[in-house]
Design a protein around this motif. Sequence first.
Motif, PDB file in Angstrom:
ATOM      1  N   SER A 174      21.121 -23.009 -12.345  1.00  0.00           N
ATOM      2  CA  SER A 174      19.935 -22.382 -11.769  1.00  0.00           C
ATOM      3  C   SER A 174      20.132 -20.895 -11.518  1.00  0.00           C
ATOM      4  CB  SER A 174      19.562 -23.078 -10.451  1.00  0.00           C
ATOM      5  OG  SER A 174      20.632 -22.982  -9.511  1.00  0.00           O
ATOM      6  N   SER A 175      21.376 -20.432 -11.538  1.00  0.00           N
ATOM      7  CA  SER A 175      21.653 -19.011 -11.299  1.00  0.00           C
ATOM      8  C   SER A 175      22.932 -18.618 -12.029  1.00  0.00           C
ATOM      9  CB  SER A 175      21.795 -18.725  -9.798  1.00  0.00           C
ATOM     10  OG  SER A 175      22.181 -17.376  -9.568  1.00  0.00           O
ATOM     11  N   ASP A 176      22.988 -17.363 -12.481  1.00  0.00           N
ATOM     12  CA  ASP A 176      24.184 -16.845 -13.157  1.00  0.00           C
ATOM     13  C   ASP A 176      25.115 -16.090 -12.208  1.00  0.00           C
ATOM     14  OD1 ASP A 176      23.333 -17.835 -15.606  1.00  0.00           O
ATOM     15  OD2 ASP A 176      22.188 -16.022 -16.073  1.00  0.00           O
ATOM     16  N   THR A 177      24.720 -15.962 -10.958  1.00  0.00           N
ATOM     17  CA  THR A 177      25.528 -15.198 -10.010  1.00  0.00           C
ATOM     18  C   THR A 177      26.874 -15.868  -9.765  1.00  0.00           C
ATOM     19  OG1 THR A 177      25.546 -14.225  -7.794  1.00  0.00           O
ATOM     20  CG2 THR A 177      24.555 -16.392  -8.012  1.00  0.00           C
ATOM     21  N   LYS A 178      27.874 -15.056  -9.484  1.00  0.00           N
ATOM     22  CA  LYS A 178      29.205 -15.563  -9.188  1.00  0.00           C
ATOM     23  C   LYS A 178      29.566 -15.442  -7.717  1.00  0.00           C
ATOM     24  CE  LYS A 178      31.063 -14.555 -13.801  1.00  0.00           C
ATOM     25  NZ  LYS A 178      32.132 -13.865 -14.562  1.00  0.00           N
ATOM     26  N   ILE A 186      23.512 -24.030  -5.585  1.00  0.00           N
ATOM     27  CA  ILE A 186      23.302 -23.796  -7.015  1.00  0.00           C
ATOM     28  C   ILE A 186      23.151 -25.153  -7.693  1.00  0.00           C
ATOM     29  CG2 ILE A 186      25.763 -23.760  -7.592  1.00  0.00           C
ATOM     30  CD1 ILE A 186      25.122 -21.552  -9.624  1.00  0.00           C
ATOM     31  N   THR A 187      22.209 -25.239  -8.635  1.00  0.00           N
ATOM     32  CA  THR A 187      21.893 -26.505  -9.288  1.00  0.00           C
ATOM     33  C   THR A 187      22.455 -26.532 -10.704  1.00  0.00           C
ATOM     34  OG1 THR A 187      19.867 -26.778  -7.992  1.00  0.00           O
ATOM     35  CG2 THR A 187      20.044 -28.058 -10.026  1.00  0.00           C
ATOM     36  N   ARG A 274      32.489 -23.737 -13.225  1.00  0.00           N
ATOM     37  CA  ARG A 274      32.380 -22.324 -12.854  1.00  0.00           C
ATOM     38  C   ARG A 274      33.216 -22.035 -11.615  1.00  0.00           C
ATOM     39  NH1 ARG A 274      26.233 -20.356 -12.694  1.00  0.00           N
ATOM     40  NH2 ARG A 274      27.341 -18.437 -12.177  1.00  0.00           N
ATOM     41  N   THR A 275      33.690 -20.791 -11.540  1.00  0.00           N
ATOM     42  CA  THR A 275      34.414 -20.323 -10.356  1.00  0.00           C
ATOM     43  C   THR A 275      33.500 -19.389  -9.575  1.00  0.00           C
ATOM     44  OG1 THR A 275      36.536 -20.477 -11.521  1.00  0.00           O
ATOM     45  CG2 THR A 275      36.457 -19.134  -9.508  1.00  0.00           C
TER      46      THR A 275
END
Length: 452
Positions: A174-178, A186-187, A274-275
């Motif tokens: 749902s988001s590319d933010t790290k 986050i989905t 993802r980290t």
Amino acid sequence: MTGSRFVHRIFAVAMSLGLFALIPIQFVTADDVVVRTQLDPEKTVSIGERVVLKVDVLGKDAWAQLAESPSVRVPGAIVFKPPGQSTRLNETISGDNYTGQRYEWWIYPQRSGLMSIPEFSLSIQSKVFGAKDQSEPVSKSTAAVEIEVARPDGVSDQLEVLATSSLKATQSWSSDTKTLIVGDGITRTVEREIEKGPSLLLSPLDFANLDGVKNFVKQPATDDKINRGELTGSRRDEVTYVFEQAGKVQLPDLQVEWFDTEAQELKTETLQGRTLTIQPSPEVAGAQPSSDSIEAGGTRNHRSGWLVVAGTLALVLGGVYFYYGAVRNRWLHYLEARSCSEKTLFKRFVASAGSGDAARTLRDLVRWSDVVQDREPAPRLDSLFVTYGDADARQRLSELECAVDDQDVRSAKASFDGAGLIACVKEIRSRVRLRQRESVQVAQSVLPPLRG
């Protein structure tokens, strides 16, 4: 012959013809109906390979067809009834004309060994050619058939394998933010699609529990499509990760193992994790003293009063803004979790069963079943009814599945006993809750005593 005798004879013949017209020319009995059962293929198949069960019903000098769709259950296999898959038959048997229908069930074995398909009863209705109404249904049974199922080479007996000719697995976020803050979520959406198999073959994914992360798993969305006789099944799974503490978080990879029936090899699709960096909430971070103030020994910066007021006000407004965002995110995640709770899903099932919509009832029943069996690696609705239900409950489930099949064909509501199904599911729910309470008591009893 005198004229009066001739008239009387004509009258007698007419009366005779009239009387015979009131008597049916032909009755359709069980002996006039032929039932044939066969498997395609007939030889050994592998786990997950489709086996087509073909059942022919034929009537002598009449058109025979099923009065209702029977419930077909095969131990150790998944049974799929393709909608609208029937073929008109017209044959000559021992010099007599027979007409009827061929029906199909697609069976997908899930374990190796001898797969036996027991006989099941059919209610067959026939229509004599030229008659206005159909005859009364007659009861016939299929023949029991069996086929050998082999485990693919190189696949362990302990491994539950998905066998198909093609599998596609994709994921999206749902988001590319790290970088997120505590309270954010986050989905992760995973979509899988297989060829020549129903969506029931796609098992639930294992979304591992992580320290400081709360998982909210949505009910899966499944779909089955038939195009030119080929079945494609798909399943969509969603999980929302809500972060409860600051630090580095490694969302794990997902492994999807399957056996390629064309290449004859075991394959693995890897969906990368993802980290993420989770920062403290602004209101918590704002309370931390800065290193500059500590090194200065707590010296005060004599600024003008209006700058102090403005800075304080900006800090308060900023804190309120970020705090509202965090609270809002938590509230939304709470509402999402509540909508997927066992109590809410059970109410939805009850409402659907009361509406008479068979497809919606089965959908909501499956969703509730998945939540009730959240500790099971591969929750199955039929397994829940076998474990916690009685014969009446299993019969209610079969009636519902048959109603769904009829509803798919007729594009209208099909009849089933919604009240009876609700009563059976309530009993199952009570037994599941009792078993869960007993499991908790056993777990507590084996814990070591606390040391003083």
